[in-house]
Scaffold this active site. Structure first.
Site, PDB file in Angstrom:
ATOM      1  N   CYS A   1       0.841  -1.199   0.000  1.00 33.01           N
ATOM      2  CA  CYS A   1       0.000   0.000   0.000  1.00 33.01           C
ATOM      3  C   CYS A   1       0.876   1.249   0.000  1.00 33.01           C
ATOM      4  O   CYS A   1       1.404   1.636   1.046  1.00 33.01           O
ATOM      5  CB  CYS A   1      -0.928  -0.003   1.216  1.00 33.01           C
TER       6      CYS A   1
ATOM      7  N   CYS B   1      -0.470   3.935   2.334  1.00 33.97           N
ATOM      8  CA  CYS B   1      -0.291   3.612   3.755  1.00 33.97           C
ATOM      9  C   CYS B   1       1.173   3.689   4.180  1.00 33.97           C
ATOM     10  O   CYS B   1       1.486   4.189   5.253  1.00 33.97           O
ATOM     11  CB  CYS B   1      -0.787   2.195   4.048  1.00 33.97           C
ATOM     12  N   ASP B   2       2.049   3.159   3.356  1.00 29.23           N
ATOM     13  CA  ASP B   2       3.424   2.923   3.778  1.00 29.23           C
ATOM     14  C   ASP B   2       4.463   3.791   3.078  1.00 29.23           C
ATOM     15  O   ASP B   2       5.651   3.707   3.385  1.00 29.23           O
ATOM     16  CB  ASP B   2       3.789   1.448   3.549  1.00 29.23           C
TER      17      ASP B   2
END
Length: 162
Positions: free
Chosen positions: A134, A137-138
């Site tokens: 992701c 997300c990351d």
């Protein structure tokens, strides 16, 4: 056949456990069914920095343990079972799992998603420790580092947020 539940929630990730907090607070007889450990995909990462209310970040296991304890505090019951089928049975729903059958007035399906794996050596071992699924997300974890991106192009008409 087990008792009749007001609500059965399938999936004990963040969404399923949040739903269990609300149904429990409403004094609805709630059962949450999870095939594995409560928490969902969030447990695949080492640290969460983008969850509201935790400006310094939080360890995923702690976050999900708090979700679980809060749902249980309001009376939700957690069970381990993998749901295979759901059928309408007169006025209720029959939920069939590997370990049992459950009856409910309402079913909430909160099963999350599964990342498409590449099949690389040590991929499981390195997930959350260099291999990520992701970018949103990351991405911040990899600032100023060399990265490789594997994926497929999404046409503009197909773009969406999940």
């Amino acid at each position: 056949m087990s008792d009749l539940y007001d609500v059965i929630i399938i999936g004990a990730g963040p969404a399923g456990l949040a739903a269990a907090v609300y149904t429990g607070r409403a004094r609805l007889n709630t059962l949450v069914l999870e095939k594995g450990m409560p928490g969902g995909q969030i447990l695949l990462t080492d640290f969460v920095e983008n969850y509201p209310g935790f400006p310094d970040g939080v360890i995923p296991f702690q976050l999900m343990d708090n979700f679980k304890r809060q749902a249980e505090k309001f009376g939700a019951k957690l069970g381990t079972d993998e749901v295979k089928e759901i059928h309408k049975k007169e006025k209720h729903w029959l939920v069939l799992g590997n370990r049992g059958e459950y009856l409910a007035r309402t079913v909430i399906i909160s099963t999350g998603s599964v990342y498409r794996k590449l099949g690389l050596p040590k991929e499981e071992e390195l997930t959350g420790k260099g291999i990520s699924y992701c970018a949103t997300c990351d991405g911040a974890f990899f600032k100023d580092k060399e990265v490789g991106v594997i994926g497929e192009e999404i046409m503009p008409s197909q773009k969406h947020c999940s």
